[in-house]
Design a protein around this motif. Sequence first.
Motif, mmCIF file in Angstrom:
data_model
loop_
_atom_site.group_PDB
_atom_site.id
_atom_site.type_symbol
_atom_site.label_atom_id
_atom_site.label_comp_id
_atom_site.label_asym_id
_atom_site.label_seq_id
_atom_site.Cartn_x
_atom_site.Cartn_y
_atom_site.Cartn_z
ATOM 1 N N LEU A 289 -4.768 11.458 4.602
ATOM 2 C CA LEU A 289 -3.740 10.526 5.031
ATOM 3 C C LEU A 289 -3.001 11.078 6.257
ATOM 4 C CD1 LEU A 289 -2.145 7.924 3.822
ATOM 5 C CD2 LEU A 289 -0.428 9.644 3.329
ATOM 6 N N THR B 123 3.068 5.382 4.289
ATOM 7 C CA THR B 123 2.840 6.045 3.006
ATOM 8 C C THR B 123 3.459 7.439 3.010
ATOM 9 O OG1 THR B 123 0.747 4.874 2.910
ATOM 10 C CG2 THR B 123 1.072 6.632 1.308
ATOM 11 N N VAL C 166 0.825 -1.207 0.000
ATOM 12 C CA VAL C 166 0.000 0.000 0.000
ATOM 13 C C VAL C 166 0.860 1.257 0.000
ATOM 14 C CG1 VAL C 166 -1.517 1.361 1.488
ATOM 15 C CG2 VAL C 166 -2.027 -1.039 1.049
ATOM 16 N N VAL D 31 -6.708 13.795 -0.659
ATOM 17 C CA VAL D 31 -6.477 12.453 -0.125
ATOM 18 C C VAL D 31 -5.226 12.438 0.752
ATOM 19 C CG1 VAL D 31 -6.096 10.025 -0.707
ATOM 20 C CG2 VAL D 31 -7.576 11.426 -2.138
ATOM 21 N N PHE E 244 1.323 9.604 -4.864
ATOM 22 C CA PHE E 244 1.303 10.950 -4.286
ATOM 23 C C PHE E 244 2.470 11.791 -4.792
ATOM 24 C CE2 PHE E 244 -1.192 9.096 -0.652
ATOM 25 C CZ PHE E 244 -2.348 9.788 -0.965
ATOM 26 N N ALA F 28 -0.313 1.966 7.869
ATOM 27 C CA ALA F 28 -0.171 2.434 6.494
ATOM 28 C C ALA F 28 -0.028 3.957 6.329
ATOM 29 C CB ALA F 28 -1.327 1.910 5.643
ATOM 30 N N PRO F 29 -0.782 4.785 7.078
ATOM 31 C CA PRO F 29 -0.658 6.226 6.835
ATOM 32 C C PRO F 29 0.768 6.737 7.016
ATOM 33 C CG PRO F 29 -2.603 5.810 8.140
ATOM 34 C CD PRO F 29 -1.867 4.507 8.032
ATOM 35 N N ALA G 238 -4.182 13.183 8.330
ATOM 36 C CA ALA G 238 -5.136 13.113 9.433
ATOM 37 C C ALA G 238 -5.157 11.696 10.015
ATOM 38 C CB ALA G 238 -6.525 13.530 8.973
ATOM 39 N N GLY G 239 -5.044 10.713 9.118
ATOM 40 C CA GLY G 239 -5.041 9.319 9.560
ATOM 41 C C GLY G 239 -3.896 9.009 10.502
ATOM 42 N N MET H 3 -2.916 10.861 12.742
ATOM 43 C CA MET H 3 -3.158 11.489 14.044
ATOM 44 C C MET H 3 -4.256 10.802 14.835
ATOM 45 S SD MET H 3 -3.125 15.324 12.647
ATOM 46 C CE MET H 3 -1.853 15.860 11.519
ATOM 47 N N VAL H 4 -4.828 9.733 14.299
ATOM 48 C CA VAL H 4 -5.921 9.070 15.003
ATOM 49 C C VAL H 4 -5.342 8.118 16.058
ATOM 50 C CG1 VAL H 4 -7.894 7.541 14.786
ATOM 51 C CG2 VAL H 4 -7.407 9.185 12.985
ATOM 52 N N TYR I 273 -2.813 13.158 -9.269
ATOM 53 C CA TYR I 273 -4.116 12.970 -9.907
ATOM 54 C C TYR I 273 -5.118 13.910 -9.250
ATOM 55 C CZ TYR I 273 -4.441 9.971 -5.841
ATOM 56 O OH TYR I 273 -4.391 9.481 -4.564
ATOM 57 N N ALA J 142 -4.049 -1.070 8.639
ATOM 58 C CA ALA J 142 -4.714 0.229 8.525
ATOM 59 C C ALA J 142 -4.058 1.254 9.443
ATOM 60 C CB ALA J 142 -6.195 0.107 8.861
#
Lengths: 271, 272
Positions: free
Chosen positions: A106, A150, A83, A102, A91, A146-147, A108-109, A111-112, A96, A143
């Motif tokens: 990502l 990436t 991924v 997006v 990116f 991955a953020p 934001a992801g 920071m969860v 795109y 999950a």
Amino acid sequence: MIQARRRLNRTAIFLVLALIAVVMLFPFAFMALIANQSYDQYLAGSGFSLDSWRQLFDTIPVLQELLNSAIVTAGAVLIILVVSSMGGFAFAKLGYPGGSVVFLLLLAGMMVPVQSIVIPEFVNVSQLGLINQYPGAILVYAALGAPFATYLMTTYYRGVPTELMEASLMDGASYLQIFVRVILPLSVPAIVTITVLQFIQIWDDLLIGLLFLQTPDVRTITVGLATLQSGRMVNVPVLMAGSLASALPAIIVYLIFQRHLVRGLTMGIGK
Amino acid sequence: MILLELGLLGLPILQTFYYSFTDWNGQTSSWIGLDNYARLFNDSTFWQVLGNNALLLASIPIAIVIPLAVAFLLNEHVTGWRFFRSAYFLPTAISWVVIGIVGIRFFAAEGILNGVLRTVGLGGVQTDLLSSEVGAMVAVIITFIWSVFGTNTIIFITGMATLDREVYEAAHVDGAGAWATLVHVTLPMLRRFIQFAFILTLITAFTALFSLIFVMTSGGPGFGTTTLEFFVYEKAFATGVFGLAAAIGVVLFVIVFAISITQLRLFRSRAD
């Protein structure tokens, strides 16, 4: 005179650093020492035997739990790598429509906090019937990891010259071909860094394992160890043997790939 | 990839927000508006838990200053500095569960700490930290500082490696002493690294101590070492009030999100 003072200074610094090293390494020495004593030897404070290791294997299914940890960690790391390398490439190089939105999502992801989402996650996964199944835990770990992976990949690919890609495009290669033949071979250092970082994180995790892999046949070594610690009768040498068994794979990875771990950590600072 | 993230990260966070306004037992839920939040803010335990998080927060300067000082010493590159660096960083590879398990043996009444105190003739100051609320929190904080020590030291060492030698020579030519060089040259140039270490430590304190607390104290005695993240787990999986736990999750999320946004701002303004 100045030389002598300088030498004295350096000796003092050495002694301070050595003292701190003792403080940092002490728990490991303690683990190694106590794990090789029987319970009686532990109480007496002297003597060594392999008794506790034998007992450990009798108390919890260590090998099965190590295997479970390995399966879950490998599965999640593999997904994260696929991924993050493809996502990072997209990116950094493809650009795109909506890509920046997006990418913000990502960020934001990253920071969860796990604890904030773990309850609905648990309910969702159990509705899918994946509690106590490897894929449930693997997907959740993937999950969560991955953020950041990436993000690291994107940063890395931004440093790769676009000309390389353009040259291949001219030669009529497709994006997929470019990705596999040109980009992937270039990303080995970043991939190793992410693998090491995620391996240690997932191998060491307790919360997800505790909730998503509860039964002894699928639970990870960290969960098995936590269970051992919370048992009514705690046999300290057996517990230390278990701690060592669970920590050794991570320690080995650390010793071999230390530099990559440091790089992954400091990559977050950005340059 | 987007599917994975939306399904397993995006959806649950939305659900957390939604369920925080409901009475939820994990299966059925009914809308109750702000009741969970009202209940939470009227609960003295919640404020004690927040207080524990504040204590952790207050310990962060210590977790920054000690590594900073040690990084200066390491940067002198005395014999064996590479070994020391690796030794300090080793705890990074170990799970909090293992750290917690050793932590208990260290701080227990019949533990290593008291043993050492006895040996050096300080038997009188023996402590049973884990049995009191404040003491247990102190034990958790010490363990926490111990385990982030290596990470922060590495960050500062990396920072110092990027500093320009010439600036030091210029400072030396200008007649700056060791102390003046530290305060006016080194520290300002390390600012970005100090900020990074600070925020990383902060986020660790808020979101990574679950396993440590789980094995070391189970949040006790009383609620002495329960932090927000452990509180979520307790309310949901020990007490079964999922809606209330979701509300705590939202509070935690808002705090961590605010910290992270501040971080991004800081870095962006520095980068421009």
